[in-house]
Structures are given as structure tokens and as C-alpha cells.
Design an enzyme around this catalytic site. Sequence first.
Site, PDB file in Angstrom:
ATOM      1  N   LEU A 154       4.235  -2.794   9.361  1.00 22.51           N
ATOM      2  CA  LEU A 154       2.798  -2.539   9.185  1.00 22.51           C
ATOM      3  C   LEU A 154       2.543  -1.024   9.202  1.00 22.51           C
ATOM      4  CD1 LEU A 154       0.148  -4.308   8.934  1.00 22.51           C
ATOM      5  CD2 LEU A 154      -0.247  -3.702  11.321  1.00 22.51           C
ATOM      6  N   GLY A 155       3.047  -0.361   8.151  1.00 26.98           N
ATOM      7  CA  GLY A 155       2.831   1.087   8.032  1.00 26.98           C
ATOM      8  C   GLY A 155       1.681   1.365   7.084  1.00 26.98           C
ATOM      9  N   ARG A 156       1.785   2.501   6.366  1.00 22.16           N
ATOM     10  CA  ARG A 156       0.696   2.868   5.444  1.00 22.16           C
ATOM     11  C   ARG A 156       0.459   1.757   4.424  1.00 22.16           C
ATOM     12  NH1 ARG A 156       3.702   8.347   5.749  1.00 22.16           N
ATOM     13  NH2 ARG A 156       5.299   7.010   4.860  1.00 22.16           N
ATOM     14  N   ILE A 157       1.541   1.292   3.792  1.00 22.03           N
ATOM     15  CA  ILE A 157       1.397   0.270   2.745  1.00 22.03           C
ATOM     16  C   ILE A 157       1.097  -1.088   3.378  1.00 22.03           C
ATOM     17  CG2 ILE A 157       2.637  -0.967   0.923  1.00 22.03           C
ATOM     18  CD1 ILE A 157       4.099   1.748   0.360  1.00 22.03           C
ATOM     19  N   ARG A 177       9.116  -2.304  14.978  1.00 23.15           N
ATOM     20  CA  ARG A 177       9.881  -1.981  16.188  1.00 23.15           C
ATOM     21  C   ARG A 177       8.976  -1.799  17.399  1.00 23.15           C
ATOM     22  NH1 ARG A 177      12.762   2.908  13.403  1.00 23.15           N
ATOM     23  NH2 ARG A 177      10.564   3.073  12.831  1.00 23.15           N
ATOM     24  N   ILE A 232       7.912  -6.013  -1.511  1.00 19.31           N
ATOM     25  CA  ILE A 232       7.624  -4.784  -2.264  1.00 19.31           C
ATOM     26  C   ILE A 232       8.321  -3.595  -1.589  1.00 19.31           C
ATOM     27  CG2 ILE A 232       5.432  -5.489  -3.320  1.00 19.31           C
ATOM     28  CD1 ILE A 232       5.570  -3.317  -0.194  1.00 19.31           C
ATOM     29  N   ARG A 234      12.249  -2.870  -0.338  1.00 21.09           N
ATOM     30  CA  ARG A 234      13.511  -2.555  -1.009  1.00 21.09           C
ATOM     31  C   ARG A 234      14.334  -3.839  -1.068  1.00 21.09           C
ATOM     32  NH1 ARG A 234      11.542   1.453  -2.738  1.00 21.09           N
ATOM     33  NH2 ARG A 234      12.088   3.607  -2.273  1.00 21.09           N
ATOM     34  N   ASP A 258       9.308  -7.557  -6.164  1.00 25.05           N
ATOM     35  CA  ASP A 258       9.230  -6.319  -6.955  1.00 25.05           C
ATOM     36  C   ASP A 258      10.553  -5.559  -6.894  1.00 25.05           C
ATOM     37  OD1 ASP A 258       7.825  -4.232  -8.464  1.00 25.05           O
ATOM     38  OD2 ASP A 258       7.947  -3.047  -6.619  1.00 25.05           O
ATOM     39  N   GLU A 263      19.425  -2.709  -8.763  1.00 26.88           N
ATOM     40  CA  GLU A 263      18.478  -2.492  -9.865  1.00 26.88           C
ATOM     41  C   GLU A 263      19.063  -1.491 -10.864  1.00 26.88           C
ATOM     42  OE1 GLU A 263      14.908  -1.129  -8.009  1.00 26.88           O
ATOM     43  OE2 GLU A 263      14.601  -2.987  -6.913  1.00 26.88           O
ATOM     44  N   HIS A 281      10.409  -3.654 -10.243  1.00 23.47           N
ATOM     45  CA  HIS A 281      10.200  -2.466  -9.402  1.00 23.47           C
ATOM     46  C   HIS A 281       9.144  -1.549 -10.030  1.00 23.47           C
ATOM     47  CE1 HIS A 281      12.090   0.362  -6.211  1.00 23.47           C
ATOM     48  NE2 HIS A 281      10.786   0.513  -6.296  1.00 23.47           N
TER      49      HIS A 281
HETATM   50  P1  NAP Z   1       5.598   3.769   6.664  1.00 21.49           P
HETATM   51  O1  NAP Z   1       4.163   4.165   6.735  1.00 21.49           O
HETATM   52  O2  NAP Z   1       6.627   4.637   7.276  1.00 21.49           O
HETATM   53  O3  NAP Z   1       5.692   2.297   7.279  1.00 21.49           O
HETATM   54  C1  NAP Z   1       6.906   1.675   7.544  1.00 21.49           C
HETATM   55  C2  NAP Z   1       6.667   0.541   8.537  1.00 21.49           C
HETATM   56  O4  NAP Z   1       7.905  -0.158   8.719  1.00 21.49           O
HETATM   57  C3  NAP Z   1       6.194   1.004   9.884  1.00 21.49           C
HETATM   58  O5  NAP Z   1       5.130   0.180  10.281  1.00 21.49           O
HETATM   59  C4  NAP Z   1       7.384   0.797  10.822  1.00 21.49           C
HETATM   60  O6  NAP Z   1       6.911   0.349  12.086  1.00 21.49           O
HETATM   61  C5  NAP Z   1       8.169  -0.295  10.112  1.00 21.49           C
HETATM   62  N1  NAP Z   1       9.613  -0.140  10.335  1.00 21.49           N
HETATM   63  C6  NAP Z   1      10.348   0.994  10.251  1.00 21.49           C
HETATM   64  N2  NAP Z   1      11.631   0.732  10.536  1.00 21.49           N
HETATM   65  C7  NAP Z   1      11.693  -0.582  10.826  1.00 21.49           C
HETATM   66  C8  NAP Z   1      12.755  -1.445  11.218  1.00 21.49           C
HETATM   67  N3  NAP Z   1      14.006  -0.966  11.385  1.00 21.49           N
HETATM   68  N4  NAP Z   1      12.474  -2.735  11.436  1.00 21.49           N
HETATM   69  C9  NAP Z   1      11.207  -3.203  11.273  1.00 21.49           C
HETATM   70  N5  NAP Z   1      10.161  -2.434  10.910  1.00 21.49           N
HETATM   71  C10 NAP Z   1      10.407  -1.136  10.690  1.00 21.49           C
HETATM   72  O7  NAP Z   1       6.063   3.575   5.143  1.00 21.49           O
HETATM   73  P2  NAP Z   1       5.165   3.174   3.887  1.00 21.49           P
HETATM   74  O8  NAP Z   1       4.625   4.390   3.238  1.00 21.49           O
HETATM   75  O9  NAP Z   1       4.244   2.072   4.264  1.00 21.49           O
HETATM   76  O10 NAP Z   1       6.313   2.618   2.916  1.00 21.49           O
HETATM   77  C11 NAP Z   1       7.124   1.536   3.317  1.00 21.49           C
HETATM   78  C12 NAP Z   1       8.248   1.305   2.326  1.00 21.49           C
HETATM   79  O11 NAP Z   1       7.745   0.706   1.141  1.00 21.49           O
HETATM   80  C13 NAP Z   1       8.944   2.575   1.824  1.00 21.49           C
HETATM   81  O12 NAP Z   1       9.921   3.038   2.739  1.00 21.49           O
HETATM   82  C14 NAP Z   1       9.552   2.130   0.510  1.00 21.49           C
HETATM   83  O13 NAP Z   1      10.886   1.710   0.653  1.00 21.49           O
HETATM   84  C15 NAP Z   1       8.690   0.930   0.097  1.00 21.49           C
HETATM   85  N6  NAP Z   1       7.969   1.220  -1.142  1.00 21.49           N
HETATM   86  C16 NAP Z   1       8.227   0.483  -2.248  1.00 21.49           C
HETATM   87  C17 NAP Z   1       7.556   0.755  -3.426  1.00 21.49           C
HETATM   88  C18 NAP Z   1       7.801  -0.046  -4.674  1.00 21.49           C
HETATM   89  O14 NAP Z   1       7.660   0.475  -5.757  1.00 21.49           O
HETATM   90  N7  NAP Z   1       8.147  -1.317  -4.556  1.00 21.49           N
HETATM   91  C19 NAP Z   1       6.628   1.790  -3.482  1.00 21.49           C
HETATM   92  C20 NAP Z   1       6.378   2.511  -2.331  1.00 21.49           C
HETATM   93  C21 NAP Z   1       7.050   2.217  -1.163  1.00 21.49           C
HETATM   94  P3  NAP Z   1       7.719   0.675  13.430  1.00 21.49           P
HETATM   95  O15 NAP Z   1       7.973   2.145  13.416  1.00 21.49           O
HETATM   96  O16 NAP Z   1       6.829   0.195  14.532  1.00 21.49           O
HETATM   97  O17 NAP Z   1       8.979  -0.145  13.348  1.00 21.49           O
END
Ligand code: NAP
Length: 315
Positions: A154-157, A177, A232, A234, A258, A263, A281
Site C-alpha cells: 500500500l504505497g503511492r500506487i 512489512r 501491476i 512486477r 500487466d 517480458e 506492461h
Molecule cells: P512505493 O510507494 O515505494 O510503495 C511500495 C509499497 O510496497 C509500500 O507500501 C511498501 O510497504 C510495500 N513493500 C515494499 N517492500 C515490500 C515487501 N518486501 N513485502 C511486502 N510489501 C512491500 O512504490 P510505488 O510508487 O507505489 O510503486 C510500487 C511498484 O509498482 C514499483 O516498485 C514498480 O515495480 C511497480 N510499477 C509498475 C508499473 C507498471 O507499468 N506496471 C508502473 C509503475 C510502478 P512497506 O514498506 O510497509 O512494506
Amino acid sequence: MSETRDVLVVSPARPHQMEKLAQDYNLHRYDKSDDRDALLAEVADKIRLVMTTAGVGMPTDLLGRLPNLEVIASFGVGYDSIDIPACTARGVKVTNTPDVLNDDVADTAIMLMLSTLRRLVVGDRWARSGNWSKNGAMPLTTTLHSKKVGIVGLGRIGKAIASRAEPFGVELGYFGRSRQNDISYQYFDDLIALATWADVLVVACPGGNATRDLINIDVLKALGATGYIVNIARGSVIDEPALITALQDGVVGGAGLDVFHNEPHMNPAFAALDNVVIYPHHASGTVETRDAMGQLVVDNLTAFFAGQPLITPVN
Ligand code: NAP
């Protein structure tokens, strides 16, 4: 032009942005080079900044061949294709493109959620193939309303997905975590418990070694035959052979994907499955968002060469 304005382009930003950059910087096109060894022999010593994309990343051997590298400016928010500890150990800063893609990626998660539960692609084919006029209505589907949606990461996305899911009257839960104290959604410190609770599991955490195969067969079994998974994040986050078997055998109800292993050479088994909706993707793949991502790469690059603080550093 000063030799400090040399940029090694491992993977470019948008074409119009590259054209503009070429007016002010010496762009060395590693991405287009037929003889990369010769290119590096000529320019490696003067390279302080590399441009790349999340999809291509930074080859570890290349990192070792750029003795004066200071910054890797990457297009994309995920940085699992860049060895961040190795960069940090070398004193190399990495920048990414967070936030500007949240809306389109979250929209894509909702699109995959709805199209998987409501079987949009099956319905489209039903009408186009003449089945509708020959055999009548397609089989009933299942509603998103009142379902339990569990978000892994539950991060930015993840938060942008949750706020879009709320108006559908769903219950929201999340796994990460750590518990986030300012969030009212139900926190699960155990992924199996979240998957058991959820009707729809949405994967939105980072890729890389820490999350490799996080969604394994036990998680899929816990989600169950009436459960759906949307990814969405990886491809690496899901044990893909386990997912394919689970989809084939009805261990899970369906998947909206996605991202994939290897890929763009997606496992062809997915294409044979009616209970999967595939997007190649392309969650951030709109002109507007890709322009904004490229602009953030350019802005980080410009800040570096101007001696200003980097805008979105990762390490
Ligand atoms: P973010 O703000 O850093 O959020 C990541 C979330 O994942 C955090 O809530 C974090 O919470 C959790 N997390 C981190 N490590 C973890 C683990 N080992 N186990 C469980 N949860 C974990 O990142 P974001 O900007 O939302 O982006 C997230 C991901 O989306 C990117 O890293 C990227 O791979 C993917 N993405 C895909 C696309 C696409 O085109 N499909 C586009 C953009 C992004 P905690 O720290 O509490 O664990």
C-alpha cells in the site's frame, strides 16, 4: 561544450525530449551503438551520468566500466533492474520517476479488476464471433461491488488503487512489512491471511529479490477458486508457473495481469486462458504520463549538471 556535459544513453526518454537534450548535452547513444566496446573505450572516462529506463536497467558490467559515474537517471518508478546496493557502494546516486505515474497505473489496476471479474475480453469475443446472435447471452459474471479487495504493497500506487476502489463499495485490506498508522483499512501482517480474507488480491509492491515469488501457490490456494488476482507490480512477484497451473485448474478464479516473467516473451500458456485479461506492461503507457516521466528524468539530469540537489533520488 564542456566535457562534464556528457551523457551515456543506455535507454532513452521520449523522442522530443531526447532531441531537446541533444541541443545542450553530448548524448552518447549506447542504446543505438553497433560497437559498444569501442564507444566505451572512447567515452567511458568522461561519463558522469547515465540515462536509462526501468525496463532496461543498468547492466552490472557497465557499472564497473564507468569509473567516474555519479548518477543513473532512470525512467520509471521501479528500480529492481538496477543494483542499488552496488551503486551505493560505488557512491553512485540513482533517480527514478515516482508519483507522476500513480494515476494511470492505478486506473489500469481498476481496469484489470473490472475486466477480469466482468469478463470483458470474453464478452467482446462473444459478440464479435457471432456467439451472441447464435447462442444468446454470454454466461453471467461476478460483481466488484461489496467484494473484499486486498492490496499487497500500500504505497503511492497502492493508495491510488484503494481510493479508486472505495466508490465500488468494497472493503479494503492491505499487506506490507509494516502497519501504516494513518490508514483505516484493515492491516494484515500475514499475506496468507490477507489472501484468505480477500476476493480480489492486487499486487502493487516493488519487484526484486525481496519480493520474488511472494505470491506463491499457498497464497493462490488461500485466495481460492472464487478469488481474483491483479498484478501491476512486477512479474517476478508472482510464482508464474504456479499461477498458470492455478488458473488452468481453477485453484483461482482469474487474473488481470500487466506484468510477466521474461517480458516481452510472455509465457504463451496465458494466451490460451479465458480467465486471464492481459495488458502488455502498459500501465503507465499514455502519452501524458510517459511525457511526465521523461520530464522528470530530464529535470534530474538538469539539476545534476547545474550542481543542484537531485529531485527524486532513490539512494
Ligand atoms: P512505493 O510507494 O515505494 O510503495 C511500495 C509499497 O510496497 C509500500 O507500501 C511498501 O510497504 C510495500 N513493500 C515494499 N517492500 C515490500 C515487501 N518486501 N513485502 C511486502 N510489501 C512491500 O512504490 P510505488 O510508487 O507505489 O510503486 C510500487 C511498484 O509498482 C514499483 O516498485 C514498480 O515495480 C511497480 N510499477 C509498475 C508499473 C507498471 O507499468 N506496471 C508502473 C509503475 C510502478 P512497506 O514498506 O510497509 O512494506
